[in-house]
Design a protein around this motif. Structure first.
Motif, PDB file in Angstrom:
ATOM      1  N   ARG A  13     -26.199 -65.086  28.391  1.00  0.00           N
ATOM      2  CA  ARG A  13     -26.401 -64.842  29.841  1.00  0.00           C
ATOM      3  C   ARG A  13     -27.262 -65.960  30.416  1.00  0.00           C
ATOM      4  NH1 ARG A  13     -30.637 -61.110  31.965  1.00  0.00           N
ATOM      5  NH2 ARG A  13     -31.062 -60.934  29.761  1.00  0.00           N
ATOM      6  N   TYR A  42     -29.534 -66.667  34.082  1.00  0.00           N
ATOM      7  CA  TYR A  42     -29.933 -66.243  35.427  1.00  0.00           C
ATOM      8  C   TYR A  42     -30.950 -67.232  35.965  1.00  0.00           C
ATOM      9  CZ  TYR A  42     -34.188 -64.106  33.399  1.00  0.00           C
ATOM     10  OH  TYR A  42     -35.366 -63.880  32.746  1.00  0.00           O
ATOM     11  N   ARG A  92     -43.575 -63.974  38.794  1.00  0.00           N
ATOM     12  CA  ARG A  92     -42.382 -63.317  38.240  1.00  0.00           C
ATOM     13  C   ARG A  92     -42.680 -62.969  36.781  1.00  0.00           C
ATOM     14  NH1 ARG A  92     -37.910 -62.635  41.850  1.00  0.00           N
ATOM     15  NH2 ARG A  92     -37.336 -61.493  39.975  1.00  0.00           N
ATOM     16  N   GLY A  93     -41.734 -62.276  36.175  1.00  0.00           N
ATOM     17  CA  GLY A  93     -41.915 -61.901  34.765  1.00  0.00           C
ATOM     18  C   GLY A  93     -42.782 -60.672  34.644  1.00  0.00           C
ATOM     19  N   HIS A 103     -43.446 -59.050  31.718  1.00  0.00           N
ATOM     20  CA  HIS A 103     -42.769 -58.152  30.782  1.00  0.00           C
ATOM     21  C   HIS A 103     -42.563 -58.898  29.462  1.00  0.00           C
ATOM     22  CE1 HIS A 103     -39.276 -60.129  32.886  1.00  0.00           C
ATOM     23  NE2 HIS A 103     -39.034 -60.419  31.621  1.00  0.00           N
ATOM     24  N   TYR A 142     -27.727 -58.550  29.853  1.00  0.00           N
ATOM     25  CA  TYR A 142     -28.780 -57.759  30.497  1.00  0.00           C
ATOM     26  C   TYR A 142     -28.734 -56.312  30.003  1.00  0.00           C
ATOM     27  CZ  TYR A 142     -31.463 -55.204  33.866  1.00  0.00           C
ATOM     28  OH  TYR A 142     -32.392 -54.361  34.432  1.00  0.00           O
ATOM     29  N   TYR A 171     -36.263 -54.422  27.637  1.00  0.00           N
ATOM     30  CA  TYR A 171     -37.501 -54.813  28.332  1.00  0.00           C
ATOM     31  C   TYR A 171     -38.675 -53.936  27.925  1.00  0.00           C
ATOM     32  CZ  TYR A 171     -35.184 -57.882  31.717  1.00  0.00           C
ATOM     33  OH  TYR A 171     -34.492 -58.908  32.313  1.00  0.00           O
ATOM     34  N   ARG A 200     -41.867 -53.279  29.949  1.00  0.00           N
ATOM     35  CA  ARG A 200     -42.461 -53.586  31.257  1.00  0.00           C
ATOM     36  C   ARG A 200     -43.847 -52.964  31.407  1.00  0.00           C
ATOM     37  NH1 ARG A 200     -38.865 -56.117  34.751  1.00  0.00           N
ATOM     38  NH2 ARG A 200     -36.651 -55.813  34.319  1.00  0.00           N
TER      39      ARG A 200
HETATM   40  P1  TYD Z   1     -37.047 -58.852  36.819  1.00  0.00           P
HETATM   41  O1  TYD Z   1     -36.984 -58.566  35.359  1.00  0.00           O
HETATM   42  O2  TYD Z   1     -38.129 -58.187  37.604  1.00  0.00           O
HETATM   43  O3  TYD Z   1     -37.084 -60.420  37.096  1.00  0.00           O
HETATM   44  P2  TYD Z   1     -38.148 -61.526  36.569  1.00  0.00           P
HETATM   45  O4  TYD Z   1     -38.092 -61.510  35.079  1.00  0.00           O
HETATM   46  O5  TYD Z   1     -37.675 -62.824  37.104  1.00  0.00           O
HETATM   47  O6  TYD Z   1     -39.472 -61.152  37.139  1.00  0.00           O
HETATM   48  O7  TYD Z   1     -35.633 -58.457  37.455  1.00  0.00           O
HETATM   49  C1  TYD Z   1     -35.483 -58.181  38.832  1.00  0.00           C
HETATM   50  C2  TYD Z   1     -34.306 -57.227  38.995  1.00  0.00           C
HETATM   51  O8  TYD Z   1     -33.088 -57.888  38.649  1.00  0.00           O
HETATM   52  C3  TYD Z   1     -34.439 -55.982  38.134  1.00  0.00           C
HETATM   53  O9  TYD Z   1     -34.011 -54.865  38.899  1.00  0.00           O
HETATM   54  C4  TYD Z   1     -33.424 -56.217  37.024  1.00  0.00           C
HETATM   55  C5  TYD Z   1     -32.381 -57.117  37.683  1.00  0.00           C
HETATM   56  N1  TYD Z   1     -31.726 -58.028  36.744  1.00  0.00           N
HETATM   57  C6  TYD Z   1     -30.373 -57.894  36.466  1.00  0.00           C
HETATM   58  O10 TYD Z   1     -29.692 -56.971  36.992  1.00  0.00           O
HETATM   59  N2  TYD Z   1     -29.788 -58.760  35.612  1.00  0.00           N
HETATM   60  C7  TYD Z   1     -30.461 -59.768  35.021  1.00  0.00           C
HETATM   61  O11 TYD Z   1     -29.871 -60.572  34.229  1.00  0.00           O
HETATM   62  C8  TYD Z   1     -31.874 -59.904  35.298  1.00  0.00           C
HETATM   63  C9  TYD Z   1     -32.682 -60.991  34.653  1.00  0.00           C
HETATM   64  C10 TYD Z   1     -32.463 -59.011  36.170  1.00  0.00           C
END
Ligand code: TYD
Length: 143
Positions: A38, A40, A51-52, A54, A119, A124, A126
């Motif tokens: 994947r 993103y 961000r992050g 987690h 995903y 996770y 968190r």
């Molecule tokens: P989040 O984990 O908070 O992002 P980051 O790690 O950048 O802080 O993810 C934000 C939202 O996006 C959360 O509801 C999960 C969703 N998401 C997906 O649906 N698919 C993905 O591949 C990722 C990374 C997040």
């Protein structure tokens, strides 16, 4: 249990060209410690935002600053390491089990993440207290 590498910067190929430079990454490349499942990216991150925050049970990541710069802070439950990413031809390898926080995003920065798993929210961690409890258990196993 599988042994993962420590976090480290991976230099990716950089094809320099007067027309503009080019970097690529693909499965099977010995520089990449996992197969990509994947991709993103985050962008339009407002100044001062984080961000992050987690960790992952299984997912491995390669984090690349495609544009601009930001910091990645990695905490294993004992020590923190901070990496500044600002080169589109370098990636930070992040093994599972580390609490990561990304901050100090420059204006217009783009953070691309290659991951080893599709995903799945179940991968996770968190909750910070849960992370600390899990890492305490792991560090005890190492003793
Ligand atoms: P989040 O984990 O908070 O992002 P980051 O790690 O950048 O802080 O993810 C934000 C939202 O996006 C959360 O509801 C999960 C969703 N998401 C997906 O649906 N698919 C993905 O591949 C990722 C990374 C997040």
């Amino acid at each position: 249990m599988e042994k993962y590498s420590e976090p480290h910067i991976i230099d990716l190929p950089c094809i320099r060209d007067p027309r503009g430079n080019l970097t690529f990454v693909q499965n099977g490349d010995s520089r990449l410690p996992f197969d990509i499942a994947r991709v993103y990216w985050t962008y339009d991150v407002p100044a001062g935002e984080e961000r992050g925050s987690h960790a992952h049970h299984q997912g491995q990541e390669l984090i690349v600053a495609l544009s601009g710069s930001f910091n990645v802070e990695l905490f294993d439950g004992v020590a923190t390491r901070t990496f500044t990413l600002n080169r589109p031809f370098q990636g930070l390898y992040v093994p599972p089990g580390l609490w990561r926080t990304l901050d100090n995003f420059s204006s217009g920065s783009v953070c691309m993440v290659l991951t080893s798993v599709p995903y799945d929210e179940a991968d996770y961690i968190r909750d910070y207290d849960e992370f600390i409890a899990l890492s305490l258990g792991k560090n005890k196993d190492k003793e």
